[in-house]
Design an enzyme around this catalytic site. Structure first.
Site: not given
Ligand code: NAD
Length: 426
Positions: A104, A144
């Site tokens: 991430k 995201d």
């Protein structure tokens, strides 16, 4: 003091480790990311001044395949949050058994304050700082919060310039014309619908008699409402950031969509100054509900599809749904999880319910790496059996250990990751 996101992730790891009697060496390795990059990204702003943004990439574990996970642009991004999200990506990919690890990233920025040119320069600058540590066989980022197919396109382009040759699988969530996959837009919601249908079979819920409340009518919640209502489920409540509408007889989803498309809000249900509430009911009275109330309605299925930490120790006791389908990431706090479990509410966890998104990202990567192009029917033809099988494996694990579905998903995922940690096992 409340726990940080990473502390929460580690409590979940410890819980699963205890249930499955996890090997202590594997447990030890899973307590921190493999690698964390913190980078400074200088950007020449339109005014001529240079601003320096801080970005992160956490590569948690790649036992199953290249690290995989989104890049978030938000002023609340922190290293702690990025580490936790990369851990959950590892769990998510392993829960649905795709050959990807957990990663991430994020930049501390409010992207709404940047011009398009500034956004492009920042995105390219971030890629230029991390490019040696990403690649289709190393680490594959994706969109995201507040990152888009256009941003993915800029990053891919910057990466390939630095690399000196094409590598379209370096990043997913690209526009279709830039090598993105058919079906990605609806994949997360469609994956969640497959989970709803499997749970309905286990609990003998008939679609026509099953009521559903959905918090958040964005990409995920909007498509969830549309697909579930096509499947015959009765969507009785829907909301957006301003609140929602409730009709115990069922809402007209097309009407709600029309209002949203025309720039209206469900919370006031108004277009301009004209309240359209009376147009909403297909039958029965329609009323406004707040985003707190929508969680506590007397429905069979509750679908949080907006933000994290919505079901907490404070309101968990008032949840009346039989089943919570977590489409948002992290909508239920660990304390609320315990309360819901003790009340007999089944919580189908985010790492399973919204994994359709990362799965179709994996399909995009696969098509790029193998130079293939699949139709939407091919994509969903693969997604459905994968989600059904993953659901059933989590359900069986829940029965085997007599634990909530979230712990079962973690156990199943950690079994898979641990089995491939060859450097620990040999
Ligand atoms: P989105 O931005 O398209 O939609 C979010 C929705 O939430 C909007 O309708 C917004 O009005 C609403 N909202 C904002 N604040 C709210 C509040 N306080 N209360 C209720 N609703 C509020 O985002 P999305 O892509 O639909 O993602 C929603 C959730 O699903 C996020 O948690 C995201 O991380 C998760 N998720 C998304 C994907 C994906 O493929 N898009 C994949 C996995 C997980």
């Amino acid at each position: 003091m409340s726990q940080s996101a990473f502390d929460n992730a580690m409590s979940q790891l410890d819980k699963a480790a205890k249930v499955m009697n996890l090997d202590k060496d594997i447990h030890e390795v899973l307590k921190q990311p493999d690698r964390v990059l913190t980078v400074a990204v200088p950007v020449k702003m339109d005014s001529g001044e240079v601003k320096v943004f801080t970005g992160f990439r956490s590569q948690f574990n790649n036992a199953l395949g290249p690290y995989k996970g989104g890049i978030r642009y938000h002023h609340n991004v922190s290293l702690d949050e990025v580490k936790a999200l990369s851990f959950w990506m590892m769990i998510k990919c392993a829960t649905v058994n795709i050959p990807m690890g957990g990663g991430k990233g994020g930049i501390i920025v409010n992207p709404k304050e940047l011009s398009v040119g500034e956004l492009e320069r920042m995105s390219r600058g971030f890629m230029a700082k991390i490019w040696r540590n990403v690649g289709s066989q190393i680490d594959v980022p994706a969109p995201d919060v507040y990152t888009t197919p256009q941003i993915m396109g800029w990053m891919r382009n910057e990466y390939e310039k630095l690399l000196g040759h094409a590598d379209p699988g370096v990043i997913t969530g690209k526009a279709i014309a830039d090598g993105g996959s058919e079906g990605r837009e609806t994949a997360t919601a469609q994956g969640g619908v497959y989970v709803v249908k499997e749970i309905a079979k286990k609990l003998n819920l008939e679609p026509g008699k099953t009521t559903v409340a959905i918090q958040g009518m964005g990409n995920v919640g909007g498509f969830m409402a549309k697909i579930l209502s096509k499947e015959g489920y009765k969507i009785v409540a829907l909301s957006d950031s301003k609140g929602g509408v409730y009709n115990e007889e069922g809402l007209d989803i097309n009407k709600a969509e029309e209002i949203k498309k025309a720039g209206g809000m469900l919370g006031c249900y108004c277009l301009g100054d004209v309240c359209k509430l009376e147009e909403m009911p297909s039958a029965g009275p329609c009323r406004h509900v707040s985003n707190e109330e929508i969680l506590e309605l007397p429905v069979d299925i509750l679908v949080p599809s907006a933000l994290e930490n919505q079901i907490t120790a404070e309101n968990a006791d008032r949840i009346k749904a039989k089943v919570v389908i977590e489409m948002a990431n992290g909508p239920t706090t660990p304390e609320a999880d315990e309360i819901l479990h003790s009340k007999g509410v089944i919580v189908a966890p985010d790492v399973l319910c919204n994994a359709g998104g990362v799965t179709v990202s994996y399909y995009e990567w696969y098509q790029n790496v193998h130079n293939e192009k699949w139709s939407e029917a091919q994509v969903f033809g693969k997604l459905e059996p994968l989600m059904v099988q993953s659901f059933n494996e989590v359900w069986e694990t829940k029965e085997k250990y007599n634990v909530p579905m979230r712990t079962a998903a973690f156990v199943k995922a950690i079994e898979r990751v641990g089995a491939r940690m060859l450097d620990v096992r040999f």
